[in-house]
Every structure is written in C-alpha cells, then in structure tokens.
Design a protein around this motif. Structure first.
Motif, PDB file in Angstrom:
ATOM      1  N   ASP A 244      42.059  -4.254  17.602  1.00 11.62           N
ATOM      2  CA  ASP A 244      40.827  -4.406  18.360  1.00 11.62           C
ATOM      3  C   ASP A 244      40.820  -3.631  19.682  1.00 11.62           C
ATOM      4  OD1 ASP A 244      38.456  -5.666  17.651  1.00 11.62           O
ATOM      5  OD2 ASP A 244      38.686  -7.180  19.195  1.00 11.62           O
ATOM      6  N   THR A 245      41.967  -3.569  20.337  1.00  9.79           N
ATOM      7  CA  THR A 245      41.984  -2.969  21.664  1.00  9.79           C
ATOM      8  C   THR A 245      41.708  -1.460  21.617  1.00  9.79           C
ATOM      9  OG1 THR A 245      44.366  -2.903  21.374  1.00  9.79           O
ATOM     10  CG2 THR A 245      43.491  -4.676  22.735  1.00  9.79           C
ATOM     11  N   THR A 246      42.469  -0.738  20.797  1.00  9.94           N
ATOM     12  CA  THR A 246      42.287   0.713  20.746  1.00  9.94           C
ATOM     13  C   THR A 246      40.925   1.067  20.159  1.00  9.94           C
ATOM     14  OG1 THR A 246      44.669   0.924  20.421  1.00  9.94           O
ATOM     15  CG2 THR A 246      43.335   2.871  20.011  1.00  9.94           C
ATOM     16  N   ALA A 247      40.477   0.303  19.154  1.00  5.72           N
ATOM     17  CA  ALA A 247      39.154   0.573  18.578  1.00  5.72           C
ATOM     18  C   ALA A 247      38.063   0.485  19.640  1.00  5.72           C
ATOM     19  CB  ALA A 247      38.877  -0.409  17.444  1.00  5.72           C
ATOM     20  N   ASN A 248      38.153  -0.502  20.503  1.00  5.22           N
ATOM     21  CA  ASN A 248      37.120  -0.637  21.528  1.00  5.22           C
ATOM     22  C   ASN A 248      37.278   0.372  22.647  1.00  5.22           C
ATOM     23  OD1 ASN A 248      35.154  -2.970  21.047  1.00  5.22           O
ATOM     24  ND2 ASN A 248      37.114  -3.783  20.359  1.00  5.22           N
ATOM     25  N   MET A 249      38.504   0.798  22.899  1.00  9.89           N
ATOM     26  CA  MET A 249      38.654   1.873  23.885  1.00  9.89           C
ATOM     27  C   MET A 249      38.061   3.175  23.362  1.00  9.89           C
ATOM     28  SD  MET A 249      39.696   1.175  26.858  1.00  9.89           S
ATOM     29  CE  MET A 249      39.842   2.889  27.325  1.00  9.89           C
ATOM     30  N   LEU A 250      38.223   3.452  22.072  1.00 12.60           N
ATOM     31  CA  LEU A 250      37.642   4.678  21.511  1.00 12.60           C
ATOM     32  C   LEU A 250      36.114   4.620  21.536  1.00 12.60           C
ATOM     33  CD1 LEU A 250      39.989   5.325  18.445  1.00 12.60           C
ATOM     34  CD2 LEU A 250      39.877   6.626  20.580  1.00 12.60           C
ATOM     35  N   ALA A 251      35.545   3.477  21.142  1.00 11.39           N
ATOM     36  CA  ALA A 251      34.089   3.370  21.078  1.00 11.39           C
ATOM     37  C   ALA A 251      33.470   3.278  22.469  1.00 11.39           C
ATOM     38  CB  ALA A 251      33.702   2.146  20.251  1.00 11.39           C
ATOM     39  N   HIS A 252      33.997   2.387  23.283  1.00 11.57           N
ATOM     40  CA  HIS A 252      33.424   2.208  24.623  1.00 11.57           C
ATOM     41  C   HIS A 252      33.720   3.421  25.507  1.00 11.57           C
ATOM     42  CE1 HIS A 252      31.236  -0.361  27.215  1.00 11.57           C
ATOM     43  NE2 HIS A 252      32.214  -0.649  28.047  1.00 11.57           N
ATOM     44  N   GLY A 253      34.893   4.040  25.284  1.00 10.26           N
ATOM     45  CA  GLY A 253      35.213   5.250  26.031  1.00 10.26           C
ATOM     46  C   GLY A 253      34.247   6.376  25.698  1.00 10.26           C
ATOM     47  N   THR A 254      33.916   6.518  24.420  1.00  9.47           N
ATOM     48  CA  THR A 254      32.934   7.539  24.036  1.00  9.47           C
ATOM     49  C   THR A 254      31.572   7.225  24.644  1.00  9.47           C
ATOM     50  OG1 THR A 254      34.109   7.881  21.952  1.00  9.47           O
ATOM     51  CG2 THR A 254      31.846   8.682  22.070  1.00  9.47           C
ATOM     52  N   PHE A 255      31.183   5.955  24.601  1.00 11.49           N
ATOM     53  CA  PHE A 255      29.913   5.552  25.217  1.00 11.49           C
ATOM     54  C   PHE A 255      29.897   5.932  26.707  1.00 11.49           C
ATOM     55  CE2 PHE A 255      27.116   1.592  26.282  1.00 11.49           C
ATOM     56  CZ  PHE A 255      25.980   2.381  26.320  1.00 11.49           C
ATOM     57  N   LEU A 257      31.617   8.250  28.232  1.00 12.85           N
ATOM     58  CA  LEU A 257      31.565   9.705  28.404  1.00 12.85           C
ATOM     59  C   LEU A 257      30.161  10.238  28.116  1.00 12.85           C
ATOM     60  CD1 LEU A 257      34.993  10.672  26.812  1.00 12.85           C
ATOM     61  CD2 LEU A 257      34.359  10.800  29.240  1.00 12.85           C
ATOM     62  N   LEU A 258      29.508   9.682  27.101  1.00 10.21           N
ATOM     63  CA  LEU A 258      28.138  10.124  26.810  1.00 10.21           C
ATOM     64  C   LEU A 258      27.187   9.782  27.952  1.00 10.21           C
ATOM     65  CD1 LEU A 258      27.882   9.138  23.025  1.00 10.21           C
ATOM     66  CD2 LEU A 258      28.099  11.444  23.986  1.00 10.21           C
ATOM     67  N   ARG A 259      27.500   8.743  28.683  1.00 15.67           N
ATOM     68  CA  ARG A 259      26.654   8.354  29.819  1.00 15.67           C
ATOM     69  C   ARG A 259      27.080   9.065  31.099  1.00 15.67           C
ATOM     70  NH1 ARG A 259      22.086   7.099  29.356  1.00 15.67           N
ATOM     71  NH2 ARG A 259      22.022   5.553  31.045  1.00 15.67           N
ATOM     72  N   HIS A 260      28.170   9.818  31.046  1.00 10.59           N
ATOM     73  CA  HIS A 260      28.636  10.606  32.202  1.00 10.59           C
ATOM     74  C   HIS A 260      28.872  12.040  31.715  1.00 10.59           C
ATOM     75  CE1 HIS A 260      29.568   6.452  33.406  1.00 10.59           C
ATOM     76  NE2 HIS A 260      29.478   6.875  34.652  1.00 10.59           N
ATOM     77  N   PRO A 261      27.803  12.786  31.479  1.00 14.22           N
ATOM     78  CA  PRO A 261      27.960  14.114  30.846  1.00 14.22           C
ATOM     79  C   PRO A 261      28.831  15.076  31.633  1.00 14.22           C
ATOM     80  CG  PRO A 261      25.686  13.718  31.601  1.00 14.22           C
ATOM     81  CD  PRO A 261      26.403  12.415  31.697  1.00 14.22           C
ATOM     82  N   ASP A 262      28.909  14.941  32.954  1.00 12.33           N
ATOM     83  CA  ASP A 262      29.787  15.838  33.715  1.00 12.33           C
ATOM     84  C   ASP A 262      31.244  15.588  33.345  1.00 12.33           C
ATOM     85  OD1 ASP A 262      29.561  13.280  34.878  1.00 12.33           O
ATOM     86  OD2 ASP A 262      30.240  14.020  36.832  1.00 12.33           O
ATOM     87  N   GLN A 263      31.604  14.315  33.132  1.00 10.40           N
ATOM     88  CA  GLN A 263      32.981  13.987  32.759  1.00 10.40           C
ATOM     89  C   GLN A 263      33.257  14.395  31.310  1.00 10.40           C
ATOM     90  OE1 GLN A 263      35.149  12.770  35.173  1.00 10.40           O
ATOM     91  NE2 GLN A 263      33.342  13.317  36.397  1.00 10.40           N
ATOM     92  N   LEU A 264      32.268  14.200  30.462  1.00  8.80           N
ATOM     93  CA  LEU A 264      32.398  14.626  29.064  1.00  8.80           C
ATOM     94  C   LEU A 264      32.615  16.131  28.990  1.00  8.80           C
ATOM     95  CD1 LEU A 264      30.297  13.430  26.066  1.00  8.80           C
ATOM     96  CD2 LEU A 264      30.543  15.869  26.483  1.00  8.80           C
ATOM     97  N   LEU A 377      23.849   9.826  21.882  1.00  5.73           N
ATOM     98  CA  LEU A 377      23.354   8.543  21.383  1.00  5.73           C
ATOM     99  C   LEU A 377      22.088   8.782  20.576  1.00  5.73           C
ATOM    100  CD1 LEU A 377      23.707   6.268  24.563  1.00  5.73           C
ATOM    101  CD2 LEU A 377      25.213   6.316  22.563  1.00  5.73           C
ATOM    102  N   SER A 378      21.909   7.976  19.527  1.00  7.14           N
ATOM    103  CA  SER A 378      20.673   8.082  18.747  1.00  7.14           C
ATOM    104  C   SER A 378      19.730   6.926  19.035  1.00  7.14           C
ATOM    105  CB  SER A 378      21.004   8.126  17.249  1.00  7.14           C
ATOM    106  OG  SER A 378      21.697   6.962  16.851  1.00  7.14           O
ATOM    107  N   VAL A 379      20.097   6.061  19.978  1.00  7.73           N
ATOM    108  CA  VAL A 379      19.228   4.976  20.435  1.00  7.73           C
ATOM    109  C   VAL A 379      19.268   4.980  21.961  1.00  7.73           C
ATOM    110  CG1 VAL A 379      19.687   3.570  18.378  1.00  7.73           C
ATOM    111  CG2 VAL A 379      21.080   3.250  20.440  1.00  7.73           C
ATOM    112  N   PRO A 380      18.294   4.368  22.615  1.00  2.00           N
ATOM    113  CA  PRO A 380      18.391   4.239  24.082  1.00  2.00           C
ATOM    114  C   PRO A 380      19.671   3.497  24.469  1.00  2.00           C
ATOM    115  CG  PRO A 380      16.180   3.690  23.329  1.00  2.00           C
ATOM    116  CD  PRO A 380      17.019   3.833  22.093  1.00  2.00           C
ATOM    117  N   ALA A 381      20.266   3.898  25.575  1.00  2.00           N
ATOM    118  CA  ALA A 381      21.545   3.298  25.993  1.00  2.00           C
ATOM    119  C   ALA A 381      21.437   1.782  26.131  1.00  2.00           C
ATOM    120  CB  ALA A 381      21.997   3.925  27.311  1.00  2.00           C
TER     121      ALA A 381
END
Length: 405
Positions: A244-255, A257-264, A377-381
């Motif tokens: 559960d931990t790594t799965a959520n870091m991958l998903a939430h981490g991607t989220f 980064l998508l919300r911080h395009p300069d960091q992405l 993202l394909s939906v509003p944040a």
C-alpha cells in the motif's frame, strides 16, 4: 528550542484530521498552528484518555529514537474517532510494528541482511523490467486509464510478491484483506475478519514453503528459528507494508507532479534528479501521516513531563512541514535536499523496506514521465478521489490521459 511552557494548562486538542479543501497535498491547517504555539500539546483521545500530540520535527524524531517510548499495541489508545474501543490486543507473532526490544530486535536482525542497499540495487533491473511491461501495456491500450490500477498498484505488488514468494495471481485475495485492515471505515468485525483471512492465507503459504522451498524470502526464513505462527505474521506484515505504501507514493506523487508542472518538467529533463525527488515527495506528501507511542516511564520533553502510560501521537506530516527543519516547507521543490525527512520513520522501527521503496520510485516515476510526455489528468483535480478514509493517504484512483501516436 523550548516552546510555551507557561503557567496555564492548555485545553486538550483532538487530533486535527480534515485537510483543507482544495489542497490535496497539505496537512490539516491546525497542525501548523499547534506546531508554532505548542508542539507538545495535551490531546483528548476518542476513548477519554488524555495523552499528547507532537507536531515538531525535533520532538517527533526524539521520541521515535527514545526506548522509553513503546510501540506495543496493548498499551496504546487509538487517536482517531471510530477506532477500536477498549484495550487493543497485543501484536500477533511476527508483527514487528507492535513490538519493543528485545523481541523486535530478534526479527530485525533476521531481516536486516535481506533488505540491504546492495541487495535492493540488484533488484533494480527487475523493477525496470516490471515498469516497462506496465508502461507498454498502457501505451498499447491507448490514451486514458486509471493510473492506480494500471501502474501504481501492480508494480510494487509484483515486486514484493516476487521478493517474498507470494503468488501474484492471488493478489485480489490478499489485497482485499490489506485494504480492509487499512480502512478507517472498517468495523472491528470487518478488521478482525480481514486479519484472520490474511493470517490463514499466509499460514498456508508458510506450510507450502516449508514443504517445498523456492528461491524467495519466505523460503529463506523457513531455515531460521521462527515458528510457523511467527513466520505467518511476519509474512503478512511484509506483504502489507510493501503493497500500500509504495503504490500510494507512486499515484499521489504523480498527482503532485501533475499539479506542479515546473517540478514535473525538472524531473523529466533530468532523470538523475530522481533520488532527490523521491526524498522530497516523501517529505511533502507524508502519506503515513501519524504514528503512536506510549511512555513507559515519566519522561521530560520540551520542559514538560510526559507521564508513564500516556499515549503520544506523532504527526509525521506536521514534522515534515516544520519550518525550523525545512525552509519554505509548504513548497514542493525537487532540488531540495530533504535529508532527515521522516516519511520512513526513525529509530528502531524505521521502515525496513525503505531501500526497496526508493528503488521502485526512482525507476518508475521518471520512466512514466519519459514514456508519456503529454501525461495529464483527464478529470478536474478536485474530482480526484482522495484516501481520507484510509490509514495511508493518497488517491483511490487517478484518471489520466495522453496524446496518442
């Protein structure tokens, strides 16, 4: 630094839990106010116990390293509403998170040589293969997917299954048990049923490994002095921790980064930034938001006496946003050296699988961003469903899309 230890006794607080609306990455606002005013605060627990809440980096770190604070479940009071009522049962055999030394030390020594930096580096090639296979599948399917199901969950699940020797084909069974155990909405009966189900599953696997060992960690451990019950509990603990931990870091981490395009863009332009990015995302997101300890004796801390028997809730997310430890802590900055972040814990209970988690994130996140340069993202944040109902924070799903060829 000592804080407000003045004459009046502050009213006990409840654990702040609700995150600010529209801010899926920020801790509950009152945590910052408490940290600035009195980082060691009296806290009212849902069952009537009066214990403590700690919100500063230095105090959280100090308690995590102090053997005068216990991790034994049966001594604790649960900090959140809706939790178990009455006394908690002791940790089952093999559940290292609910043990103190010397019992904990016995298990830790058995496992320490199996999760070394060197061994995890040897796993890097396999993590790269697994990641590439899942990115190939996403690309073949075409634009539009739930990144949790297509990428974030299966990669760490496959890796931990191979490491432990757990059949990946059984993932729906054991993932259901782990999810019920992690859910804050599970009733005590549901939680007990999930625990029993996971133990029965692992017990059958342990017996199979003893009868016919294979090349994996569980088989290796059958040659130790662990009993079947201890090996069953340890296997369930390792499986749950690795899923559960790594799965959520991958998903939430991607989220994030998508919300911080300069960091992405920075990570996409320089994959060598991945090491720092992992530490910064662990700090910034703090998906394991709290942990709990109990004072075994009277302990002076920050000019106050924590009485023997008091439960102490440690806010990892508040500690990781402490401005006395990290400059501009509410900003995501992948160029920051987030050394000392407490996302993996600290002290004798510091995450045993942290090197494996680092390998998975270092490999998977840059590979995803490189393979899909138009990922979005394909939906509003605001429509991304957050895991506010789980012990491990993150997202339940992450709908994304990209430009097809």
């Amino acid at each position: 630094m000592r804080h407000d230890t003045s004459t009046h006794t502050p009213e006990p607080v409840s654990l702040p839990y609700d995150r600010p609306a529209g801010c899926p990455f920020d801790p509950p606002t009152p945590l910052a106010e408490l940290r600035a005013r009195q980082p060691l605060s009296p806290m009212a627990y849902p069952d009537g116990h009066q214990g403590r809440l700690i919100t500063s980096h230095s105090l959280v770190r100090a308690v995590l390293a102090d053997p005068r604070f216990s991790s034994r479940y049966e001594l604790m009071h649960f900090p959140l509403p809706g939790g178990p009522e009455g006394e908690l049962p002791p940790a089952p055999p093999g559940d290292m998170t609910g043990m103190d030394a010397p019992e904990h030390t016995r298990f830790r020594r058995l496992l320490a040589g199996k999760f070394t930096v060197r061994r995890m580096r040897l796993l890097t090639e396999r993590v790269e293969e697994v990641t590439a296979e899942h990115l190939d599948a996403m690309e073949a399917q075409g634009p539009g997917t739930d990144l949790v199901l297509a990428f974030a969950q299966p990669i760490p699940a496959l890796v931990i299954c191979e490491l432990l020797g757990v059949p990946f084909a059984d993932r729906e069974t054991f993932h259901g048990f782990v999810t019920a155990l992690m859910s804050l909405d599970s009733t005590p009966d549901e939680r007990m049923a999930a625990m029993t189900g996971l133990q029965e599953y692992m017990y059958g696997l342990v017996l199979a490994k003893r009868a016919e060992p294979t090349d994996d960690l569980l088989s290796d451990l059958t040659t130790s002095d662990l009993t079947d019950e201890e090996l069953t509990g340890l296997g369930g603990f390792l499986l749950g921790a690795g899923l559960d931990t790594t799965a959520n870091m991958l998903a939430h981490g991607t989220f994030a980064l998508l919300r911080h395009p300069d960091q992405l863009d920075a990570l996409r332009a320089d994959p060598d930034l991945a090491d720092q990015a992992v530490e910064e995302l662990m700090r910034y997101l703090s998906i394991a938001h709290t942990t709990v300890r109990v004072a075994l004796e009277d302990v002076e801390l920050d000019g106050q006496i924590i009485k023997a028997g008091e439960t102490v809730t440690l806010s990892i997310q508040a500690a990781n946003r402490d401005p006395e430890r990290f400059a501009d802590p509410d900003s995501l900055d992948l160029h920051r050296k987030a050394t000392g972040q407490l996302g993996f814990g600290h002290g004798i209970h510091q995450c045993l699988g942290q090197q494996l988690a680092r390998v998975e994130m270092r490999v998977a996140l840059p590979a995803l961003l490189t393979r899909f340069p138009t990922l979005r993202l394909s939906v509003p944040a605001d429509d991304v469903p957050l895991r506010t109902d789980m012990n491990i924070y993150g997202v339940h799903s992450l709908p994304v899309t990209w430009d097809g060829k």
